[in-house]
Design a protein around this motif. Structure first.
Motif, mmCIF file in Angstrom:
data_model
loop_
_atom_site.group_PDB
_atom_site.id
_atom_site.type_symbol
_atom_site.label_atom_id
_atom_site.label_comp_id
_atom_site.label_asym_id
_atom_site.label_seq_id
_atom_site.Cartn_x
_atom_site.Cartn_y
_atom_site.Cartn_z
ATOM 1 N N GLN A 3 0.837 -1.205 0.000
ATOM 2 C CA GLN A 3 0.000 0.000 0.000
ATOM 3 C C GLN A 3 0.870 1.254 0.000
ATOM 4 N N PRO A 4 1.699 1.436 -1.022
ATOM 5 C CA PRO A 4 2.565 2.620 -1.062
ATOM 6 C C PRO A 4 1.741 3.903 -1.079
ATOM 7 N N ALA A 5 2.195 4.887 -0.311
ATOM 8 C CA ALA A 5 1.424 6.122 -0.155
ATOM 9 C C ALA A 5 1.576 7.078 -1.329
ATOM 10 N N SER A 6 2.564 6.836 -2.188
ATOM 11 C CA SER A 6 2.810 7.755 -3.302
ATOM 12 C C SER A 6 3.501 6.996 -4.428
ATOM 13 N N PRO A 7 3.469 7.540 -5.648
ATOM 14 C CA PRO A 7 4.205 6.901 -6.741
ATOM 15 C C PRO A 7 5.691 6.772 -6.440
ATOM 16 N N PHE A 8 6.259 7.721 -5.692
ATOM 17 C CA PHE A 8 7.680 7.617 -5.344
ATOM 18 C C PHE A 8 7.933 6.356 -4.526
#
Length: 363
Positions: A230-235
């Motif tokens: 569940q990455p919070a951002s594309p980075f």
């Protein structure tokens, strides 16, 4: 571990660090709990080592506060803080034996000689070097030197252990072995630990929680599984593991248009309006192939233009889905025997809605 009813062992409050006009850290706030193993992870120049040095008092922050076990240590020099530190370069005294290196901090504290001897013997046993005490650092391998540095850092029984990229100077095999040993040792003695690393595999295998940093700010804090799935951002999605990015436009909260195709989504994050340009992210291993795509939403057939053999799996590269880059699909070796993955052929795939993350387009 973290709990609403447990006070943090280390509390960092709105810490900013500037070097002239350059802001290395911008308003960092973080809580670390007793016995946790926390990794600061990010690319070179993201601020992770600067944050570690602020905690150690080696580079005092420009503003903000740091508390250790409820005590404000924000302005204290390193000598008045309760930590042990291990550097990438080991920083052992070349003119001292292994035993003398480990005993160094205890001697500075004027501990009685018999207790020093006992503690050094215990630590050398603990790090697996019981017979190396009379040798000098130059006579040891890199992995052995790092064990000595670890024993020296633990000698004074610090409340906090700081590890500044401790394994990056070692070769891959030694690194993999030592990271397991360090994690086991940390668990055994229960010391609260913060490790700086740029190696995502180290962070994923060693940390209880990972702090992903970029450009002097925290992008996400979470368990390894949370950060990966569940990455919070594309980075974060791009930095941790391998990810497919698909350009799309949000049609409804549960659908997005890619080229002329509408894809189903589990749900888009709140606050993204319909008609917004978005980026869809899906891991290569989450793409369904062949018969496994039967009955699944978001099916399509794509030409294969390149195949990489990566040991336990094949990575297929296909034409783009709508705009953006081509799709990467990971297929196990066993699965590859069941389906045609030849270059020039095509493959039927499905993109499971539950494995697609949606972000506002940043490109």
């Amino acid at each position: 571990m973290a709990s609403d009813n447990v006070a943090p062992y280390l509390k960092i409050v709105d810490v900013t660090k500037k070097f002239g006009d350059f802001t290395a850290l911008q308003g960092i706030s973080l809580e670390v709990f007793e016995k946790e193993f926390v990794c600061f992870l990010g690319p070179s120049g993201c601020g992770k080592t600067t944050l570690l040095r602020a905690v150690a008092g080696l580079d005092i922050q420009t503003s903000g506060q740091i508390f250790q076990k409820g005590r404000d240590i924000s302005a204290l020099p390193p000598s008045e803080r309760d930590f042990g530190i291990v550097f990438q370069s080991y920083a052992l005294f070349p003119n001292l034996t292994v035993r003398a290196n480990v005993a160094y901090g205890l001697e500075n504290q004027k501990v009685a000689k018999p207790k020093i001897e006992q503690r050094v013997t215990e630590l050398l046993d603990l790090v697996g070097l019981p017979d190396q005490g009379t040798k000098y650092p130059a006579q040891l391998s890199g992995g052995q030197q790092q064990r000595v540095a670890l024993a020296r850092a633990l000698a004074t029984e610090p409340g906090l252990l700081l590890l500044d990229e401790p394994l990056s100077a070692l070769d891959a095999k030694v690194r993999a072995h030592l990271r397991h040993e360090i994690k086991e040792l940390q668990h055994q003695i229960g010391v609260t630990t913060i490790m700086v690393t740029h190696d995502q595999e180290e962070a994923l295998t060693m940390a209880d929680r990972i702090v992903v940093m970029n450009n002097g700010v925290i992008e996400q804090v979470g368990t390894p599984l949370e950060i990966y799935s569940q990455p919070a951002s594309p980075f974060v999605a791009d930095f941790i593991g391998t990810t497919n990015f698909i350009d799309a436009k949000l049609v409804t909260p549960t659908s997005a248009r890619v080229g002329n195709t509408d894809l189903s989504l589990s749900a888009s994050p709140p606050g993204i309006a319909e008609g917004t340009e978005v980026t869809l992210c899906i891991r290569p291993e989450d793409v369904l192939t062949g018969s496994r795509a039967d009955g699944a939403p978001n099916q399509m057939t794509l030409p294969i233009h390149h195949v990489e053999f990566l040991g336990s799996f094949h990575r297929l590269h296909t034409d783009p889905v709508g705009g953006g880059a081509g799709l990467m699909i990971d297929v196990s070796v066993a699965r590859a025997r069941e389906i045609d993955i030849s270059v020039g052929g095509s493959i039927r795939v499905a993109l499971p809605a539950e494995h697609m993350n949606v972000y506002t387009a940043q490109r």
